[in-house]
Design a protein around this motif. Structure first.
Motif, PDB file in Angstrom:
ATOM      1  N   PRO A 193       0.832  -1.214   0.000  1.00 62.18           N
ATOM      2  CA  PRO A 193       0.000   0.000   0.000  1.00 62.18           C
ATOM      3  C   PRO A 193       0.864   1.260   0.000  1.00 62.18           C
ATOM      4  O   PRO A 193       0.882   2.033   0.953  1.00 62.18           O
ATOM      5  CB  PRO A 193      -0.809  -0.132   1.290  1.00 62.18           C
ATOM      6  CG  PRO A 193       0.060  -0.926   2.189  1.00 62.18           C
ATOM      7  CD  PRO A 193       0.806  -1.885   1.302  1.00 62.18           C
ATOM      8  N   SER A 194       1.607   1.421  -1.078  1.00 62.14           N
ATOM      9  CA  SER A 194       2.481   2.577  -1.256  1.00 62.14           C
ATOM     10  C   SER A 194       1.849   3.505  -2.272  1.00 62.14           C
ATOM     11  O   SER A 194       0.893   3.124  -2.951  1.00 62.14           O
ATOM     12  CB  SER A 194       3.852   2.107  -1.744  1.00 62.14           C
ATOM     13  OG  SER A 194       4.506   1.371  -0.733  1.00 62.14           O
ATOM     14  N   ASN A 195       2.392   4.698  -2.391  1.00 67.03           N
ATOM     15  CA  ASN A 195       1.842   5.674  -3.333  1.00 67.03           C
ATOM     16  C   ASN A 195       1.991   5.143  -4.774  1.00 67.03           C
ATOM     17  O   ASN A 195       3.114   4.917  -5.233  1.00 67.03           O
ATOM     18  CB  ASN A 195       2.605   6.992  -3.157  1.00 67.03           C
ATOM     19  CG  ASN A 195       2.013   8.106  -3.985  1.00 67.03           C
ATOM     20  OD1 ASN A 195       1.723   7.944  -5.158  1.00 67.03           O
ATOM     21  ND2 ASN A 195       1.834   9.257  -3.352  1.00 67.03           N
ATOM     22  N   PRO A 196       0.875   4.933  -5.485  1.00 68.76           N
ATOM     23  CA  PRO A 196       0.976   4.343  -6.831  1.00 68.76           C
ATOM     24  C   PRO A 196       1.786   5.205  -7.791  1.00 68.76           C
ATOM     25  O   PRO A 196       2.528   4.682  -8.612  1.00 68.76           O
ATOM     26  CB  PRO A 196      -0.477   4.259  -7.309  1.00 68.76           C
ATOM     27  CG  PRO A 196      -1.302   4.333  -6.075  1.00 68.76           C
ATOM     28  CD  PRO A 196      -0.528   5.161  -5.089  1.00 68.76           C
ATOM     29  N   TRP A 197       1.651   6.533  -7.678  1.00 72.99           N
ATOM     30  CA  TRP A 197       2.278   7.430  -8.658  1.00 72.99           C
ATOM     31  C   TRP A 197       3.775   7.536  -8.477  1.00 72.99           C
ATOM     32  O   TRP A 197       4.522   7.561  -9.455  1.00 72.99           O
ATOM     33  CB  TRP A 197       1.665   8.841  -8.556  1.00 72.99           C
ATOM     34  CG  TRP A 197       0.205   8.867  -8.821  1.00 72.99           C
ATOM     35  CD1 TRP A 197      -0.795   8.970  -7.887  1.00 72.99           C
ATOM     36  CD2 TRP A 197      -0.452   8.761 -10.087  1.00 72.99           C
ATOM     37  NE1 TRP A 197      -2.017   8.932  -8.501  1.00 72.99           N
ATOM     38  CE2 TRP A 197      -1.840   8.815  -9.848  1.00 72.99           C
ATOM     39  CE3 TRP A 197       0.008   8.628 -11.405  1.00 72.99           C
ATOM     40  CZ2 TRP A 197      -2.785   8.741 -10.872  1.00 72.99           C
ATOM     41  CZ3 TRP A 197      -0.926   8.553 -12.424  1.00 72.99           C
ATOM     42  CH2 TRP A 197      -2.300   8.606 -12.162  1.00 72.99           C
ATOM     43  N   VAL A 198       4.220   7.660  -7.226  1.00 74.68           N
ATOM     44  CA  VAL A 198       5.639   7.985  -7.017  1.00 74.68           C
ATOM     45  C   VAL A 198       6.429   6.881  -6.311  1.00 74.68           C
ATOM     46  O   VAL A 198       7.657   6.983  -6.231  1.00 74.68           O
ATOM     47  CB  VAL A 198       5.805   9.329  -6.254  1.00 74.68           C
ATOM     48  CG1 VAL A 198       5.342  10.485  -7.128  1.00 74.68           C
ATOM     49  CG2 VAL A 198       5.063   9.332  -4.928  1.00 74.68           C
ATOM     50  N   SER A 199       5.743   5.868  -5.778  1.00 70.53           N
ATOM     51  CA  SER A 199       6.498   4.779  -5.142  1.00 70.53           C
ATOM     52  C   SER A 199       6.466   3.505  -5.975  1.00 70.53           C
ATOM     53  O   SER A 199       7.467   2.808  -6.080  1.00 70.53           O
ATOM     54  CB  SER A 199       5.943   4.477  -3.748  1.00 70.53           C
ATOM     55  OG  SER A 199       6.176   5.560  -2.882  1.00 70.53           O
ATOM     56  N   ILE A 200       5.307   3.190  -6.559  1.00 67.44           N
ATOM     57  CA  ILE A 200       5.182   1.926  -7.313  1.00 67.44           C
ATOM     58  C   ILE A 200       5.431   2.131  -8.811  1.00 67.44           C
ATOM     59  O   ILE A 200       6.128   1.331  -9.448  1.00 67.44           O
ATOM     60  CB  ILE A 200       3.793   1.283  -7.062  1.00 67.44           C
ATOM     61  CG1 ILE A 200       3.598   0.986  -5.556  1.00 67.44           C
ATOM     62  CG2 ILE A 200       3.636   0.008  -7.888  1.00 67.44           C
ATOM     63  CD1 ILE A 200       4.572   0.003  -4.942  1.00 67.44           C
ATOM     64  N   ASP A 201       4.914   3.216  -9.370  1.00 62.89           N
ATOM     65  CA  ASP A 201       5.099   3.416 -10.827  1.00 62.89           C
ATOM     66  C   ASP A 201       6.568   3.416 -11.256  1.00 62.89           C
ATOM     67  O   ASP A 201       6.886   2.854 -12.314  1.00 62.89           O
ATOM     68  CB  ASP A 201       4.407   4.700 -11.304  1.00 62.89           C
ATOM     69  CG  ASP A 201       2.918   4.474 -11.564  1.00 62.89           C
ATOM     70  OD1 ASP A 201       2.454   3.337 -11.379  1.00 62.89           O
ATOM     71  OD2 ASP A 201       2.228   5.436 -11.969  1.00 62.89           O
ATOM     72  N   PRO A 202       7.492   4.032 -10.485  1.00 63.99           N
ATOM     73  CA  PRO A 202       8.888   3.957 -10.937  1.00 63.99           C
ATOM     74  C   PRO A 202       9.357   2.505 -11.101  1.00 63.99           C
ATOM     75  O   PRO A 202      10.068   2.186 -12.059  1.00 63.99           O
ATOM     76  CB  PRO A 202       9.670   4.662  -9.818  1.00 63.99           C
ATOM     77  CG  PRO A 202       8.672   5.572  -9.166  1.00 63.99           C
ATOM     78  CD  PRO A 202       7.355   4.854  -9.269  1.00 63.99           C
TER      79      PRO A 202
END
Ligand code: GDP
Length: 313
Positions: A193-202
């Motif tokens: 449950p991390s930030n999709p935009w800046v933690s998972i997308d990279p």
């Protein structure tokens, strides 16, 4: 069950801790975002990697979720007195991590090797891997211009309105040694449950998992992929995830999370308070309490997710 968790900082670290207490160490690999990494005072700082490692080692500050417990701030106080930049808080013990990491990088060691050695020194059993040994830098495109991630997040307190994101260095970067092997051996992949935009997308962009058509799979079988929502009742537990969705014109809710990862997911883990909206989700859904306030919450959630994954196959 061999599990790979994709993680950012605080939300990712809490979830990783739950799995680390549940699975034997050799069955857990945590691949961590390095898009937040930056250089400050000439030091190489990896906020997400350090949050995950400090949390797994039991060294994390339980109040902030980042940094070290029982930290002192003498170096920072001195920097402030000397008129240096004090917007990014670096505790004395934490500084030691950055000093040693920077020394090793300068002598030519890779970030993944350094992380392995730090984990050994801190007594961390599971494998923690940076997503890449090469730099990838998240740039937040805002109404006040393009901002390197830490400037947006810490210095500007996420105030500028977000217009988009880009990940500089992706073309020159490759997944760190061990990531591909872990993914190929995995029985399941959990998007924390991390930030999709800046933690998972990279991480997803680095792996080339950008759309259904583009997502390659390098093994003979594709393990189930399950995401845990970082949003509860349309709000982020912490940080700007909900604000980012809203500023990009997307209603922040668990539906937005499912949609964000739509080509990857075999299941989603959603908070019980979202049961009404969850009726609109078309993939297998685990409804449970996903707010991790205590160590016991993290472990219970990790166990429930593993049972959920087993029920999928
Ligand atoms: P950061 O790099 O430190 O911001 O770390 P992450 O991206 O891993 O964590 C931030 C995200 O974690 C936010 O979107 C939060 O909503 C989410 N988060 C933090 N704590 C919890 C929790 O206890 N449960 C859930 N479901 N999400 C959480």
């Amino acid at each position: 069950m061999k599990l790979v968790a994709l993680a950012g900082g605080v939300g990712g670290a809490k979830m990783a801790y739950g799995f680390a207490q549940t699975l034997p160490p050799h069955q857990l690999t945590i691949i961590v975002n390095t898009g937040d990494d930056f250089e400050h005072f000439g030091l190489y700082i990896c906020p997400d990697l350090d949050t995950v490692c400090y949390t797994l080692a039991g060294l994390a500050n339980p109040i902030t979720g980042w940094g070290r417990a029982n930290e002192t701030w003498q170096a920072m106080q001195n920097i402030k007195r000397l008129g240096g930049p004090d917007w990014f808080k670096l505790g004395d013990q934490d500084l030691g991590t950055h000093l040693e990491r920077t020394r090793r990088l300068k002598q030519g060691d890779r970030l993944s090797e350094i992380t392995r050695d730090f984990c050994r020194a801190w007594g961390i059993g599971p494998t923690v891997l940076p997503m890449s040994d090469q730099p990838v830098r998240t740039i937040v495109e805002t109404d006040q211009g393009d901002l390197p991630f830490q400037e947006y997040f810490v210095q500007r307190r996420c105030e500028p309105r977000v217009r988009g994101f880009r990940f500089e260095g992706l073309d020159q970067a490759s997944p760190a040694p061990g990531t591909q092997e872990a993914l190929e051996a995995a029985d399941a992949i959990v998007i924390c449950p991390s930030n999709p935009w800046v933690s998972i997308d990279p991480i997803l962009h680095l792996f080339g998992w950008r759309s259904r058509e583009e997502t390659p799979w390098f093994g003979p079988r594709r393990p189930p992929i399950v995401a845990v929502s970082p949003l509860i009742a349309g709000q982020a537990v912490k940080g700007p995830a909900a604000k980012m969705f809203a500023e990009l014109g997307i209603e922040p809710s668990v539906l937005a999370i499912v949609d964000h990862y739509r080509w990857l997911l075999n299941g989603i883990v959603v908070d019980s308070s979202d049961s009404e909206i969850a009726k609109q989700i078309k993939i297998p859904t685990l409804l449970t309490d996903i707010l991790m306030q205590s160590a016991a919450d993290r472990i219970r959630l990790a166990r429930e997710i593993m049972e959920f994954i087993e029920s999928l196959s």
